[in-house]
Scaffold this active site. Structure first.
Site, short mmCIF file in Angstrom:
data_model
loop_
_atom_site.label_atom_id
_atom_site.label_comp_id
_atom_site.label_asym_id
_atom_site.label_seq_id
_atom_site.Cartn_x
_atom_site.Cartn_y
_atom_site.Cartn_z
CG ASP A 19 -0.10 -0.26 2.52
OD1 ASP A 19 1.12 0.02 2.52
OD2 ASP A 19 -0.68 -0.72 3.51
CD GLU A 59 0.98 -6.70 3.23
OE1 GLU A 59 0.88 -5.45 3.22
OE2 GLU A 59 1.78 -7.30 3.98
CD GLU A 69 0.07 4.40 4.59
OE1 GLU A 69 -0.91 4.99 5.10
OE2 GLU A 69 1.23 4.80 4.75
CG HIS A 126 5.85 4.54 11.00
ND1 HIS A 126 5.67 3.28 11.48
CD2 HIS A 126 5.38 4.53 9.73
CE1 HIS A 126 5.13 2.52 10.55
NE2 HIS A 126 4.92 3.26 9.47
NE ARG A 173 2.76 10.94 4.43
CZ ARG A 173 3.80 10.20 4.06
NH1 ARG A 173 3.88 8.95 4.43
NH2 ARG A 173 4.75 10.73 3.34
CG HIS A 177 9.89 6.00 10.52
ND1 HIS A 177 10.29 6.97 9.63
CD2 HIS A 177 9.25 5.07 9.77
CE1 HIS A 177 9.91 6.63 8.40
NE2 HIS A 177 9.27 5.48 8.47
#
Ligand code: UD1
Ligand code: UDP
Length: 372
Positions: free
Chosen positions: A96, A118, A132, A209, A211, A242
């Site tokens: 994604d 996936e 995503e 991490h 967004r 991250h």
């Protein structure tokens, strides 16, 4: 020979696509090439180093604090050049990420087939995880073949009108990896992990991490971690941070002074998997870690309001706890104080296949690429 191009760009794409690359290389019917968009840099290098593979193309698109617009358009442009040189029969993309979506689109523009590894994960919330959820929905429209980890992922694709004969239920390639990384007497590479007294401490592994958590959500998460270390003297929290500067700014500001919180740079995959294996519980907003930790029998508190991975929730090893301080503290305390609650969650559950996902994908491709 059929020409297959495998593309990845971020840490999780690479962890999950390199096992497939290594499997496809075993077939003399396939000419396999590896392309990194370079959406990530250092975090990707760590993965390539572990698997000891070299890419055929590195598009080096990463910029500090990159925007989705720049990233996506750079990948589309640069992938076009690669695909025009290679004239691949099929391009395989993962999951994604911006790399997956932009590459699928670039392949479509060149009228090259797309295989989606996936496939079929859905949160059914357009803006979460962002971007995503929409990336994977759009990749499903662009893809010719869909490699879905679980039965539920297959069903999501069928519900969207994708034809059954183009879907294979394969399990997740990450299970192919953890069976080789986790060892009983493992020695950590990261010094700060070597120094922890695992016998006398309960270790909580934290990663965050995403967004949609950056900002107040991440601040709340950090506040919760500080509260937990004030309340339990036997706790050590390990947070591999991250490399996104927006994540680092908040996390270091909030947590750096706390001696019971160990902030480390992103860990190598072996260190990370073995830390999951040794820890008491995991609190994370990561997608991949939600798949790995249940397979290793560790309770996972998901620092998000939704998940596209409901299988482990149904099995009871993963719980959604959101990103509000009070609730995170409450849920961690429940697992710290109540052995029955802990035991209920700490069971090895692996809804993601038998560790041969790469093999099933290869066999499906062999069949499909020969007949069509
Ligand atoms: C991306 C994926 C996300 C995935 C995550 C895995 C998209 C839209 N998002 O998000 O789905 O969960 O990767 O980690 O594709 N950076 C470095 N070095 C690195 C990697 C990142 O410095 O090796 C910094 C750069 O400043 C970069 C920023 O992190 O601009 C953000 O990277 P980006 O790939 O845009 O987003 P992620 O949050 O990593
Ligand atoms: N991971 C790693 N080092 C770390 C954190 C995570 O190797 O410090 C691995 C983890 O084992 C999993 C993958 O990276 O396989 C998940 O990546 P990430 O959380 O960045 O992305 P997501 O899965 O959320 O898209």
């Amino acid at each position: 020979m059929k020409k297959i191009m495998i593309v990845f760009g971020t840490r999780p794409d690479a962890i999950k696509m390199i096992p497939l690359y290594l499997e496809l290389k075993k077939y003399n019917q396939f000419d396999v090439k590896l392309c990194s968009t370079g959406q990530h840099k250092e975090m990707l290098e760590q993965v390539l180093e572990m698997f000891q593979v070299q890419v055929d193309y590195d598009l080096q698109v990463m910029q500090p604090n990159q925007t989705l617009e720049n990233l996506t358009s750079n990948i589309i442009q640069k992938m076009r050049d690669v695909l025009q040189i290679e004239k691949s029969d099929i391009v395989l993309v993962h999951g994604d990420t911006a790399t997956g979506f932009a590459t699928a689109l670039a392949a479509f523009y060149q009228k090259i087939k797309v295989g989606h590894v996936e496939a079929g994960l859905r949160s059914f919330d357009k803006y979460s995880p962002f971007p995503e959820e929409m990336n994977r929905v759009l990749i499903s429209d662009l893809a010719d073949y869909h490699f879905a980890p679980t039965k539920q992922n297959v069903q999501n694709l069928l519900n969207e009108g994708i034809r059954k004969e183009n879907i294979a239920q394969t399990g997740n390639t990450v299970i192919d990896v953890i069976q080789y990384t986790v060892k009983e007497n493992y020695q950590f590479e990261e010094e700060k992990l070597q120094q922890i007294d695992y016998e006398n401490h309960r270790v909580i592994l934290v990663t965050a991490h995403r967004r949609e958590n950056i900002g107040i959500g991440l601040e709340n998460i950090c506040d919760a971690l500080n509260q937990i270390t004030q309340q339990y003297s036997d706790v050590k929290i390990v947070y591999p941070v991250h490399l996104n500067p927006k994540v680092r700014e908040i996390v270091f500001k909030k947590l750096e002074g706390n001696s019971n919180i160990i902030l480390v740079n992103p860990l190598g995959v072996k260190d990370l998997h073995n830390l999951v294996n040794k820890c008491y519980l995991v609190a994370t907003d990561s997608g991949g870690i939600q798949e790995e930790a249940p397979a290793l029998g560790k309770p996972v508190l998901v620092l998000r309001k939704e998940t596209e991975r409901p299988e482990a929730i149904e099995a009871g090893t993963v719980k959604l706890v959101g990103n509000e301080t009070e609730n995170i503290v409450k849920e961690i305390k429940l697992l710290m104080d109540n052995p029955a609650e802990y035991e209920k969650m700490a069971k090895a559950v692996n809804p993601y296949g038998d560790g041969k996902a790469s093999h099933y994908i290869a066999e499906f491709l062999l069949k499909k690429l020969e007949i069509e």
